[in-house]
Enzyme design. Structure first.
Site, PDB file in Angstrom:
ATOM      1  CG  ASP A 150      -2.007  -1.070   0.974  1.00 25.42           C
ATOM      2  OD1 ASP A 150      -1.727  -2.258   1.267  1.00 25.42           O
ATOM      3  OD2 ASP A 150      -3.074  -0.732   0.437  1.00 25.42           O
TER       4      ASP A 150
HETATM    5  O1  MRU Z   1      -7.450  -3.189   2.847  1.00 24.40           O
HETATM    6  P1  MRU Z   1      -7.195  -3.545   1.403  1.00 24.40           P
HETATM    7  O2  MRU Z   1      -7.916  -4.754   0.934  1.00 24.40           O
HETATM    8  O3  MRU Z   1      -7.366  -2.355   0.485  1.00 24.40           O
HETATM    9  O4  MRU Z   1      -5.641  -3.917   1.388  1.00 24.40           O
HETATM   10  C1  MRU Z   1      -5.080  -4.375   0.200  1.00 24.40           C
HETATM   11  C2  MRU Z   1      -3.655  -4.712   0.316  1.00 24.40           C
HETATM   12  O5  MRU Z   1      -3.049  -4.627   1.361  1.00 24.40           O
HETATM   13  C3  MRU Z   1      -2.937  -5.067  -0.966  1.00 24.40           C
HETATM   14  O6  MRU Z   1      -1.925  -5.997  -0.725  1.00 24.40           O
HETATM   15  C4  MRU Z   1      -2.325  -3.793  -1.561  1.00 24.40           C
HETATM   16  O7  MRU Z   1      -3.257  -2.754  -1.604  1.00 24.40           O
HETATM   17  C5  MRU Z   1      -1.797  -4.030  -2.940  1.00 24.40           C
HETATM   18  S1  MRU Z   1      -3.072  -4.291  -4.127  1.00 24.40           S
HETATM   19  C6  MRU Z   1      -2.309  -4.448  -5.618  1.00 24.40           C
END
Ligand code: MRU
Length: 381
Positions: free
Chosen positions: A254
């Site tokens: 993220d």
């Molecule tokens: O809380 P989320 O589902 O948005 O978290 C998603 C993740 O942590 C993913 O690994 C990250 O955003 C990468 S998506 C290509």
């Protein structure tokens, strides 16, 4: 290919990920408010998808304003309108940097458009819309390149010389559903599979919101990739099992800080510690839009805290309705914790750079330098 985001000239729809994999329903996103709500409630999630949906939600709103003849004629006013909406969209979720990266880039673009001699409010909105629409295609191309680069690295550095194929573990959902298509870490799995060098993929359940068992498992089944689901607490035993022989763990991100510290879905840090203990390669796959040189280290990353009911309850259809193949599935929420218990629900954790072997991007795989540090800035030179 699975499509989380459908978009055509101001018409935006997203696949409601809260209902997947049981109900496949697209919902319209007509303006910034719809976009904000869909992101906050995680109807759409995943760092790149959040950014793209936020920008396209504002595009839809601008298209509608244009049709109604309501775009301010003064360029400064149009720019101000867009900037306020971007600031609002940024308040939806704090950790993934892709959203603020997209907002910043598009804001710069609108400032430039507004400053052009003779420009109008329409010119400013057109500049915004054009750039936002380009993000959708660019993200897909980047993911395909990430998949290729990651698969190549794994075959070179993580495969055993006596086995022609690899087993990979991944966490959360980083696939078509988290991006404009193909995915980042799951794109690496897809690329290995398409080259017939993937022996097996393992995906974690990814508690508490189950993006692994609901979304990644759905994508793996959809693409006929040989795969097995495990609960998060089984990862250590899986890595210890020599008959399984996991070669690499590949996760998304993220936000990657300038020193390589990585914020990703809660549980990622634990997997990195396990990988180090078992001598398994640990890789982060992320586009350049996830790398944030302005954040020096993981200490500076804001970790989103989510509501307690995501830990104390779970949503899905009745088992007998799924088994009987019932066409219309009703989703019910059931409690899984003792009423009254306090809950801690951070959505992400920080994996320190020293536990990461490589950061896979569309520009190549970044490894630590001779000084033992990542130098993420090389990607932007
Ligand atoms: O809380 P989320 O589902 O948005 O978290 C998603 C993740 O942590 C993913 O690994 C990250 O955003 C990468 S998506 C290509």
């Amino acid at each position: 290919m699975l499509q989380a985001i459908r978009y055509n000239q101001g018409n935006l729809e997203i696949l409601d990920q809260l209902q997947l994999p049981f109900v496949e329903k697209y919902i319209p996103i007509q303006n910034s408010e719809d976009g904000w709500e869909a992101i906050k409630s995680m109807k759409v999630r995943g760092a790149p998808a959040i950014a793209i949906v936020a920008m396209l939600a504002l595009c839809s709103e601008l298209y509608a304003l244009g049709t109604a003849g309501k775009i301010p004629s003064a360029p400064a006013e149009a720019q101000d309108y867009i900037n306020k909406k971007l600031a609002y969209l940024l308040t939806s979720r704090p950790t993934a940097v892709n959203l603020s990266d997209a907002a910043r880039k598009l804001e710069v673009l609108t400032v430039e458009a507004a400053a052009r001699p003779g420009s109008t409010g329409q010119d400013v909105t057109k500049a915004f819309i054009g750039a936002a629409e380009e993000m959708l295609g660019k993200d897909l191309q980047d993911n395909q390149q990430i998949g290729h680069n990651g698969a190549e690295w794994i075959m070179k550095h993580a495969a055993n010389s006596d086995t022609p194929n690899v087993a990979v573990l991944t966490h959360c959902n980083t696939g078509s559903l988290a991006t404009s298509g193909y995915g980042t870490a799951l794109g690496v799995v897809r690329s290995l599979s398409s080259q017939n060098v993937l022996r097996h993929a393992y995906c974690t359940e990814t508690r508490p919101y189950n993006q692994g068992s609901r979304l990644t498992a759905f994508e793996l089944v959809h693409d006929n990739i040989p795969a097995t689901l495990i609960t998060d607490s089984m990862a250590a035993a899986l890595l210890a099992d020599s008959s399984v022989g996991v070669n690499a763990i590949v996760v998304g991100a993220d936000r990657v800080a300038a020193n390589g510290d990585t914020a990703n879905k809660i549980g990622t840090y634990g997997l990195a510690v396990l990988a180090k203990h078992h001598g398994v390669k640990f890789l982060v796959a992320a586009p350049l839009t996830t790398i944030d040189l302005a954040t020096k280290s993981g200490e500076d990353i804001v970790i989103e805290q989510r509501p307690s009911n995501e830990v104390t309850s779970i949503k899905g259809p009745r088992q007998q309705d799924v088994a009987s193949g019932s066409a219309a599935l009703d989703l019910e929420t059931v409690c899984t914790a003792a009423p009254g218990i306090k809950v801690w629900n951070p959505a992400f954790d920080i994996t320190p750079a020293n536990l990461i072997d490589g950061i896979i991007t569309e520009k190549g795989v970044v490894e630590k330098g001779a000084d033992g540090q990542f130098h993420m800035d090389v990607l932007f030179n």
